[in-house]
Design a protein around this motif. Structure first.
Motif, PDB file in Angstrom:
ATOM      1  N   VAL A 239     -15.148   0.307 -12.431  1.00  0.00           N
ATOM      2  CA  VAL A 239     -16.373  -0.261 -13.025  1.00  0.00           C
ATOM      3  C   VAL A 239     -17.062   0.795 -13.885  1.00  0.00           C
ATOM      4  O   VAL A 239     -17.495   0.518 -15.007  1.00  0.00           O
ATOM      5  CB  VAL A 239     -17.312  -0.797 -11.907  1.00  0.00           C
ATOM      6  CG1 VAL A 239     -18.676  -1.159 -12.468  1.00  0.00           C
ATOM      7  CG2 VAL A 239     -16.684  -2.006 -11.214  1.00  0.00           C
ATOM      8  N   GLN A 240     -17.113   2.017 -13.370  1.00  0.00           N
ATOM      9  CA  GLN A 240     -17.780   3.090 -14.119  1.00  0.00           C
ATOM     10  C   GLN A 240     -17.034   3.405 -15.428  1.00  0.00           C
ATOM     11  O   GLN A 240     -17.660   3.517 -16.484  1.00  0.00           O
ATOM     12  CB  GLN A 240     -17.868   4.333 -13.239  1.00  0.00           C
ATOM     13  CG  GLN A 240     -18.575   5.474 -13.951  1.00  0.00           C
ATOM     14  CD  GLN A 240     -19.054   6.554 -13.002  1.00  0.00           C
ATOM     15  OE1 GLN A 240     -19.206   6.308 -11.813  1.00  0.00           O
ATOM     16  NE2 GLN A 240     -19.286   7.735 -13.523  1.00  0.00           N
ATOM     17  N   CYS A 243     -17.561   0.516 -17.898  1.00  0.00           N
ATOM     18  CA  CYS A 243     -18.911   0.501 -18.487  1.00  0.00           C
ATOM     19  C   CYS A 243     -19.041   1.610 -19.528  1.00  0.00           C
ATOM     20  O   CYS A 243     -19.629   1.428 -20.596  1.00  0.00           O
ATOM     21  CB  CYS A 243     -19.974   0.671 -17.404  1.00  0.00           C
ATOM     22  SG  CYS A 243     -20.081  -0.737 -16.306  1.00  0.00           S
ATOM     23  N   ASN A 244     -18.488   2.771 -19.205  1.00  0.00           N
ATOM     24  CA  ASN A 244     -18.570   3.886 -20.157  1.00  0.00           C
ATOM     25  C   ASN A 244     -17.811   3.541 -21.437  1.00  0.00           C
ATOM     26  O   ASN A 244     -18.250   3.868 -22.547  1.00  0.00           O
ATOM     27  CB  ASN A 244     -17.988   5.149 -19.518  1.00  0.00           C
ATOM     28  CG  ASN A 244     -18.559   6.413 -20.149  1.00  0.00           C
ATOM     29  OD1 ASN A 244     -19.694   6.407 -20.631  1.00  0.00           O
ATOM     30  ND2 ASN A 244     -17.775   7.468 -20.174  1.00  0.00           N
ATOM     31  N   HIS A 247     -19.899   1.229 -23.406  1.00  0.00           N
ATOM     32  CA  HIS A 247     -21.057   1.980 -23.899  1.00  0.00           C
ATOM     33  C   HIS A 247     -20.684   2.768 -25.166  1.00  0.00           C
ATOM     34  O   HIS A 247     -21.457   2.825 -26.122  1.00  0.00           O
ATOM     35  CB  HIS A 247     -21.523   2.916 -22.785  1.00  0.00           C
ATOM     36  CG  HIS A 247     -22.657   3.801 -23.167  1.00  0.00           C
ATOM     37  ND1 HIS A 247     -23.899   3.312 -23.535  1.00  0.00           N
ATOM     38  CD2 HIS A 247     -22.755   5.151 -23.249  1.00  0.00           C
ATOM     39  CE1 HIS A 247     -24.696   4.322 -23.826  1.00  0.00           C
ATOM     40  NE2 HIS A 247     -24.026   5.440 -23.664  1.00  0.00           N
ATOM     41  N   GLY A 250     -18.570  -0.281 -27.847  1.00  0.00           N
ATOM     42  CA  GLY A 250     -19.216  -1.537 -28.236  1.00  0.00           C
ATOM     43  C   GLY A 250     -18.222  -2.676 -28.350  1.00  0.00           C
ATOM     44  O   GLY A 250     -18.510  -3.720 -28.944  1.00  0.00           O
ATOM     45  N   GLU A 264     -20.761  -3.325  -6.922  1.00  0.00           N
ATOM     46  CA  GLU A 264     -22.024  -3.139  -7.642  1.00  0.00           C
ATOM     47  C   GLU A 264     -21.773  -3.296  -9.134  1.00  0.00           C
ATOM     48  O   GLU A 264     -20.963  -2.554  -9.703  1.00  0.00           O
ATOM     49  CB  GLU A 264     -22.572  -1.730  -7.397  1.00  0.00           C
ATOM     50  CG  GLU A 264     -23.123  -1.498  -6.019  1.00  0.00           C
ATOM     51  CD  GLU A 264     -24.412  -2.252  -5.781  1.00  0.00           C
ATOM     52  OE1 GLU A 264     -25.147  -2.505  -6.757  1.00  0.00           O
ATOM     53  OE2 GLU A 264     -24.672  -2.604  -4.624  1.00  0.00           O
ATOM     54  N   PRO A 266     -23.542  -2.921 -12.696  1.00  0.00           N
ATOM     55  CA  PRO A 266     -24.769  -2.426 -13.333  1.00  0.00           C
ATOM     56  C   PRO A 266     -25.427  -3.534 -14.161  1.00  0.00           C
ATOM     57  O   PRO A 266     -24.730  -4.313 -14.831  1.00  0.00           O
ATOM     58  CB  PRO A 266     -24.287  -1.281 -14.231  1.00  0.00           C
ATOM     59  CG  PRO A 266     -22.904  -0.998 -13.806  1.00  0.00           C
ATOM     60  CD  PRO A 266     -22.361  -2.198 -13.157  1.00  0.00           C
ATOM     61  N   HIS A 267     -26.733  -3.555 -14.105  1.00  0.00           N
ATOM     62  CA  HIS A 267     -27.487  -4.627 -14.755  1.00  0.00           C
ATOM     63  C   HIS A 267     -27.118  -4.796 -16.235  1.00  0.00           C
ATOM     64  O   HIS A 267     -26.887  -5.903 -16.709  1.00  0.00           O
ATOM     65  CB  HIS A 267     -28.979  -4.329 -14.620  1.00  0.00           C
ATOM     66  CG  HIS A 267     -29.829  -5.264 -15.397  1.00  0.00           C
ATOM     67  ND1 HIS A 267     -29.966  -6.581 -15.041  1.00  0.00           N
ATOM     68  CD2 HIS A 267     -30.531  -5.081 -16.536  1.00  0.00           C
ATOM     69  CE1 HIS A 267     -30.745  -7.163 -15.928  1.00  0.00           C
ATOM     70  NE2 HIS A 267     -31.104  -6.298 -16.836  1.00  0.00           N
ATOM     71  N   ARG A 268     -26.986  -3.669 -16.947  1.00  0.00           N
ATOM     72  CA  ARG A 268     -26.764  -3.736 -18.387  1.00  0.00           C
ATOM     73  C   ARG A 268     -25.414  -4.381 -18.737  1.00  0.00           C
ATOM     74  O   ARG A 268     -25.220  -4.874 -19.840  1.00  0.00           O
ATOM     75  CB  ARG A 268     -26.845  -2.324 -18.983  1.00  0.00           C
ATOM     76  CG  ARG A 268     -27.052  -2.370 -20.477  1.00  0.00           C
ATOM     77  CD  ARG A 268     -26.900  -1.013 -21.106  1.00  0.00           C
ATOM     78  NE  ARG A 268     -28.026  -0.132 -20.839  1.00  0.00           N
ATOM     79  CZ  ARG A 268     -28.195   1.021 -21.500  1.00  0.00           C
ATOM     80  NH1 ARG A 268     -27.343   1.391 -22.429  1.00  0.00           N
ATOM     81  NH2 ARG A 268     -29.203   1.796 -21.208  1.00  0.00           N
ATOM     82  N   PHE A 269     -24.469  -4.346 -17.793  1.00  0.00           N
ATOM     83  CA  PHE A 269     -23.126  -4.851 -18.092  1.00  0.00           C
ATOM     84  C   PHE A 269     -22.813  -6.154 -17.355  1.00  0.00           C
ATOM     85  O   PHE A 269     -21.659  -6.519 -17.196  1.00  0.00           O
ATOM     86  CB  PHE A 269     -22.082  -3.774 -17.752  1.00  0.00           C
ATOM     87  CG  PHE A 269     -22.276  -2.520 -18.548  1.00  0.00           C
ATOM     88  CD1 PHE A 269     -21.838  -2.435 -19.856  1.00  0.00           C
ATOM     89  CD2 PHE A 269     -22.934  -1.430 -18.000  1.00  0.00           C
ATOM     90  CE1 PHE A 269     -22.044  -1.292 -20.609  1.00  0.00           C
ATOM     91  CE2 PHE A 269     -23.148  -0.281 -18.746  1.00  0.00           C
ATOM     92  CZ  PHE A 269     -22.699  -0.222 -20.048  1.00  0.00           C
ATOM     93  N   ARG A 270     -23.874  -6.801 -16.900  1.00  0.00           N
ATOM     94  CA  ARG A 270     -23.666  -8.036 -16.126  1.00  0.00           C
ATOM     95  C   ARG A 270     -22.904  -9.104 -16.905  1.00  0.00           C
ATOM     96  O   ARG A 270     -22.152  -9.879 -16.346  1.00  0.00           O
ATOM     97  CB  ARG A 270     -25.029  -8.603 -15.694  1.00  0.00           C
ATOM     98  CG  ARG A 270     -25.312  -8.373 -14.257  1.00  0.00           C
ATOM     99  CD  ARG A 270     -26.531  -9.066 -13.802  1.00  0.00           C
ATOM    100  NE  ARG A 270     -27.335  -9.601 -14.896  1.00  0.00           N
ATOM    101  CZ  ARG A 270     -28.462 -10.249 -14.713  1.00  0.00           C
ATOM    102  NH1 ARG A 270     -28.905 -10.427 -13.506  1.00  0.00           N
ATOM    103  NH2 ARG A 270     -29.162 -10.713 -15.722  1.00  0.00           N
TER     104      ARG A 270
END
Lengths: 402, 331
Positions: A239-240, A243-244, A247, A250, A264, A266-270
């Motif tokens: 997940v990390q 997301c990176n 980030h 794009g 878990e 992260p909110h920004r990647f929901r």
């Protein structure tokens, strides 16, 4: 001479999720289909967290195979057992009696042990799986002359305990899923360990990617993760990294997570991480032909059923470099790549997503690898050879109609 | 940035040599590392970002709340004697902190044993609730959307025109009411009829697909569980309530609970109108049987006795062919 082969996993049932459990179920069912007399001896537990007795005691039948269930007993929450567990994890030296006390209290079944010892003559062989449970240790030590262990071994602190070396040497032999697992076992348990690579066969099942996309509303490219979601399987790392990647790039890419366990997001990647939880067998196969690639970040795999199934549908795979089995799969097959850090993960995603032709060729190479290395005919033949060699002339049987 | 189509490594080899590809990837990583595209320093803080207040709030699904609480419980499940110690006293503060640390050191053996048990208990509790969540989700998966309300309403589409013509006089009954709430508003038939007659009405509907359908027609519908909404409604707060198919697709106990809740939440003198299938009529019975989600027909006599028990009065039943209308008021 008795012909029946008894498989002894700690849990068994359609609702039971887990690699070793799936492997035992698939192998037992394939042998049954080929006319082998097969039975399952197991506990009443369904989950490996509480080991609560869920299924009724006694005889049951799952997909035509007789299943005998016995009460599960666990003392894993007992402070003394926890203390022993901590010592095992810390790789501290422990007397053998403490090691036995610990493994016996993970999960065992005195009733099943009693059954195995009193009905030993009714069975040709007992196949215990996986190595890390009281049911396997106590059961195989009770009937070593007929015991085989499907070890599902990982490079972990538990595997270095002398009792497991003693168990595998006492048994008729170990059954490995892959060559790297066999190499690990010989490194840890000694070169003289008797064992055979048997594994599991794979058959492709129908898959409809459009049905998967329509049912779950998934559009565009997506990376698929399938399995238990927990730190031990490296899900948080995936997940990390994912997301990176989003980030920094794009990119319009999604990560679809399936399987049980908490994760878990992260909110920004929901919006980019779709958590489907537990999905049906049909949805699982559908997901293989819908996804762009599969990621297997776990470093503790002795076979990785998910990867091999995904290859049957031509899905390229990204695996963790620290998992010898998965890395060996991709290197030998050409069906994917391995990553040991974020930079490699980033470049590999770019490479596969940016080169559809390469992705397709990787998927095809993976499929060819599974079809040549894991057909049931070969697996069953290896299984039969292992039994015949392990049991010697005294235990040689007809082996069904393979 | 490495967007699709830009600056992508090309692998033209016919056979896939993974180690060779890895060597090229590693070389590329070395070349591009200085550009900062592999920087992982920001992601830690992004991963810990908390949603803006209200962003996750919804009363439509109690699992949202459960998810949130489990997340908090996971964060706080580990307890330890290793917490920061301090003192507000200016001069003797360091001495107090020193004494505290000495006491902690002396007691650590005993305290940590307790904490260890507590941590274990916490881990099991968190895991138990997570399993419960997984079980609920698996059950939902098995039930599947195709036996849900959206399917029911798709099946009813054919008699929609008939139903809506029957709804016009029902809307008339609410004339003069301040506002009307449509419980389980479905495809929005009542809300459309209300709008055509200039009546202020809004709906509550748990099914996302049906809510979207209504919102596309600019109908006022809240995506929420009507049970939760009614349970949270204050006493004497609802002036008028309409519900179609009440009790036909829910458990018997839920119907009883809902009527009891209406008896509490409706204003005195407020009108309740129930628009159900008439099982004594062949068309009404056929509509019920067509619908996979229907559990039972609910006869007006049954509703009467439930409403009476909940304190409603002035009950009237009007047969409308395939449907019947039952009206009641809270005295």
């Amino acid at each position: 001479m008795p012909e029946t082969i008894a498989f002894v996993p700690p849990r068994y049932g359609e609702e039971v999720v887990g690699g070793a459990e799936t492997l035992v179920r698939e192998l037992a069912e394939e042998l049954k289909r080929r006319g082998w007399p097969v039975e399952i001896l197991t506990t009443r537990a369904r989950d490996h967290y509480t080991w609560a007795n869920y299924y009724p005691e006694g005889e049951d039948e799952v997909h035509g195979i007789r299943v005998r269930r016995f009460a599960a007993v666990t003392q894993q929450t007992d402070p003394q057992v926890r203390k022993l567990h901590t010592r095992v994890l810390d790789s501290k030296r422990m007397p053998v009696k403490d090691q036995v006390a610990w493994i016996s209290n993970t999960v065992s079944s005195p009733d099943m042990l009693e059954y195995i010892t009193s009905h030993c003559d009714d069975y040709r062989a007992f196949i215990f799986a996986p190595y890390l449970f009281g049911t396997t240790y106590l059961g195989s030590m009770a009937v070593p002359e007929k015991a085989f262990v499907i070890s599902c071994l990982h490079d972990e602190a538990y595997a270095r305990l002398p009792i497991f070396k003693q168990m595998l040497h006492a048994a008729r032999g170990a059954l490995f899923n892959t060559r790297p697992e066999e190499e690990l076992a010989r490194r840890l348990m000694g070169e003289d360990l008797r064992g055979w690579v048997v594994g599991m066969g794979f058959d492709s099942k129908p898959s409809d990617g459009r049905r998967f996309r329509a049912k779950f509303g998934v559009e565009g490219d997506f990376l698929l993760y399938m399995g238990r979601r927990e730190p031990g399987k490296n899900t948080p790392l995936l997940v990390q990294y994912f997301c990176n990647y989003l980030h920094h790039t794009g990119r319009d890419l999604k990560l679809v997570l399936t399987g049980s366990g908490h994760v878990e997001i992260p909110h920004r990647f929901r919006e980019s991480i779709i958590d489907l939880g537990f999905i049906s067998e049909r949805d699982k196969w559908d997901s293989y032909s819908a996804a762009s690639l599969l990621c297997q970040p776990s470093v503790n795999e002795s076979l990785s059923i998910v990867m091999l199934q995904a290859w049957l549908w031509g899905l390229p795979c990204l695996v963790h470099a620290d998992c010898p089995v998965c890395r060996d799969h991709v290197v030998r097959s050409g069906g994917g790549l391995y990553f040991g850090n974020y930079a490699q993960f980033h470049e590999e995603l770019d490479l596969i997503l940016g080169n559809p032709d390469l992705a397709q060729r990787m998927g095809a190479a993976g499929r060819a690898y599974v079809e040549s290395e894991f057909p049931w005919d070969v697996v069953v033949q290896h299984f039969q050879e292992a039994l015949d060699e392990g049991l010697g002339d005294a235990g040689r049987g007809e082996g069904g109609v393979a | 940035m490495s967007l699709a189509g830009e600056d992508v490594l090309e692998i033209e080899d016919d056979t896939i040599d993974v180690e060779r590809i890895m060597a090229r990837i590693n070389q590329r990583v070395e070349e591009r590392r200085a550009s900062g595209i592999y920087d992982e320093s920001e992601i830690e803080s992004i991963m810990r970002e908390v949603p803006p207040e209200g962003a996750d709030q919804s009363i439509s699904d109690p699992l949202h709340e459960l998810n949130f609480v489990v997340r908090l419980a996971s964060l706080h499940s580990q307890v330890s004697s290793e917490y920061a110690m301090g003192s507000g006293r200016k001069f003797i503060g360091p001495v107090i902190v020193f004494v505290k640390r000495v006491i902690r050191k002396l007691l650590r053996t005993y305290v940590d044993a307790v904490f260890s048990q507590q941590n274990e208990f916490n881990a099991y509790m968190v895991r138990s609730v997570q399993l419960l969540q997984d079980t609920i989700l698996a059950q939902r998966e098995r039930l599947g959307p195709e036996t849900g309300r959206a399917l029911s309403y798709r099946l009813q589409r054919e008699d929609e025109a008939v139903t809506e013509s029957l709804l016009a006089p029902v809307v008339e009954l609410f004339k003069g009411q301040e506002s009307v709430l449509d419980l389980f508003s479905g495809r929005g038939g009542f809300l459309r009829a209300a709008r055509a007659h200039g009546l202020e009405a809004s709906g509550v509907e748990p099914d996302e697909e049906l809510v979207r359908l209504c919102q596309e027609q600019d109908l006022k519908v809240l995506e929420a569980d009507p049970f939760l909404m009614l349970g949270a409604a204050p006493e004497d707060s609802l002036p008028g309530v309409f519900s179609a198919d009440l009790g036909e697709r829910i458990e018997a106990g839920e119907l009883t609970w809902m009527i009891g809740a209406l008896g509490f939440a409706m204003q005195r003198g407020g009108l309740l109108a129930i628009f159900n299938h008439n099982a004594t009529d062949p068309e009404g019975r056929a509509a019920l049987l067509r619908d996979l989600a229907t559990r039972r027909p609910v006869y007006p006599e049954t509703l009467r006795s439930l409403l009476e028990a909940a304190g409603f009065s002035q009950m009237r039943v009007i047969s409308l062919g395939s449907r019947y209308l039952l009206t009641a008021r809270r005295p």
